[in-house]
Write an enzyme that holds these catalytic residues in place. Sequence first.
Site, short mmCIF file in Angstrom:
data_model
loop_
_atom_site.label_atom_id
_atom_site.label_comp_id
_atom_site.label_asym_id
_atom_site.label_seq_id
_atom_site.Cartn_x
_atom_site.Cartn_y
_atom_site.Cartn_z
N SER A 1 0.83 -1.21 0.00
CA SER A 1 0.00 0.00 0.00
C SER A 1 0.86 1.26 0.00
CB SER A 1 -0.93 -0.01 1.22
OG SER A 1 -1.87 -1.06 1.15
N PHE B 1 2.91 -10.46 -6.45
CA PHE B 1 1.44 -10.48 -6.34
C PHE B 1 0.79 -9.88 -7.58
CE2 PHE B 1 2.32 -9.65 -1.56
CZ PHE B 1 2.71 -10.97 -1.37
N ALA C 1 7.39 12.19 -4.36
CA ALA C 1 6.27 11.64 -5.12
C ALA C 1 6.37 11.97 -6.60
CB ALA C 1 4.95 12.17 -4.56
N PRO D 1 -9.67 5.47 -7.95
CA PRO D 1 -11.11 5.36 -7.67
C PRO D 1 -11.80 4.27 -8.49
CG PRO D 1 -10.51 7.66 -7.70
CD PRO D 1 -9.28 6.89 -8.14
N GLU E 1 -10.37 1.57 -9.83
CA GLU E 1 -9.89 0.27 -9.36
C GLU E 1 -10.60 -0.12 -8.07
OE1 GLU E 1 -5.82 -1.82 -7.57
OE2 GLU E 1 -5.71 0.19 -8.45
N GLN F 1 -21.65 -20.60 7.74
CA GLN F 1 -22.14 -21.17 8.99
C GLN F 1 -23.49 -21.87 8.78
OE1 GLN F 1 -20.40 -21.19 11.77
NE2 GLN F 1 -21.93 -22.12 13.14
#
Length: 382
Positions: free
Chosen positions: A135, A159, A181, A243, A245, A339
């Site tokens: 993240s 991943f 950034a 947004p 995604e 359940q």
Amino acid sequence: MKRTLYDADHDLFRETVREFVTREVAPHRERWEQAGLVDRSVWSMAGSLGLLGIGAPSEHGGGGVADYRYRMVVIEELCAADSASFNAGLSVQDDLVLPYLIDLGTTDQQSRWIPAMCAGTAIGALAMTEPGAGSDLQRVRTTARRTADGWILEGQKTFITNGILADVVVVFARTDADAGARGFTLFLVDTTTPGFRRGRKLEKLGLRGNDTAELFFDGVVLTDADVLGTVGAGFGHLMERLPRERLSIAATSLASAQSAFDWTKNYVRDRKAFGTRIDGFQNTRFVLAEIGTELDVAWTYLDRSIAFLNDGELSAVDAAKAKWWLSDLQQRVVDRCLQLHGGYGYMLEYPVARAYADARIQPIYGGTNEIMKEIIGRDLVR
């Protein structure tokens, strides 16, 4: 509750999708789960029916329809058929990779890749996550170093959904270590390029039919023509498209939860205990009442979010709320549905057991739900 999201055109499209899923997807699901890989042929079949690239420009072979409701139909039908793995692959193609190409690609990049991806003859992947960066993308260590003729890409990703089948990968790499950034750039990497190699096909708890992989970039030589978007603007390009995604993850979460609920209603109607149908017990009816009401409320919220996306008004905070809440709801719904199946719910021959395993990734990828809460919280207190 009757949903008002769809009109007659969406209903006709649903018939096409449902027939495709029944004929070409459902019979092969178990084999794909065992192989950890979906047949490439089903991708091209989906493309031939217009189920890929729905929002891509028609001049590039896409549907030319910027209406996410059509994507929602595909998601719902795949989840209803217990085909979450194939849905994951298609979602990466249509909700992540193609929008990057449509919004940021050069004419040459678009003409090379979009028609093939819409036809299903090329498969795309998005490579952001690394062994030490999930993240928190500013910790990414994959680098692209400037040369006289272009760039040298070095690093590792993990991943990566569609990693084994991918023909093209959108890679997030650091291009300026001192620019914060503003020091990241996106690159389009053809997987036949020397220096690109695939690592392991990863063994996962759920979504076992999807090919999730490690990818390596060992001195991959690129040119400026391989840059996607603007040099140094890669982080911003990612943030602008998160947004959609995250709404895709939210949509899959709710469609999957609804499917588990539908399977469970059928199961408790047919199964007996102590001489009584399971749905004859008050506790069963109370659980079904709770889940049914929660799902109705959630569908209203998701339908509104889709309308916002279609109108270009879905904010990062709105998407974070949808992703967090609906993926969290999915966990609670599938757990209660399992359940009610009793011991059979623990058997992988039952779809609710597979749905339970498939669901667990939803609060993790696309930004963990803890990150979603941070995004929402910052907005509330700023």
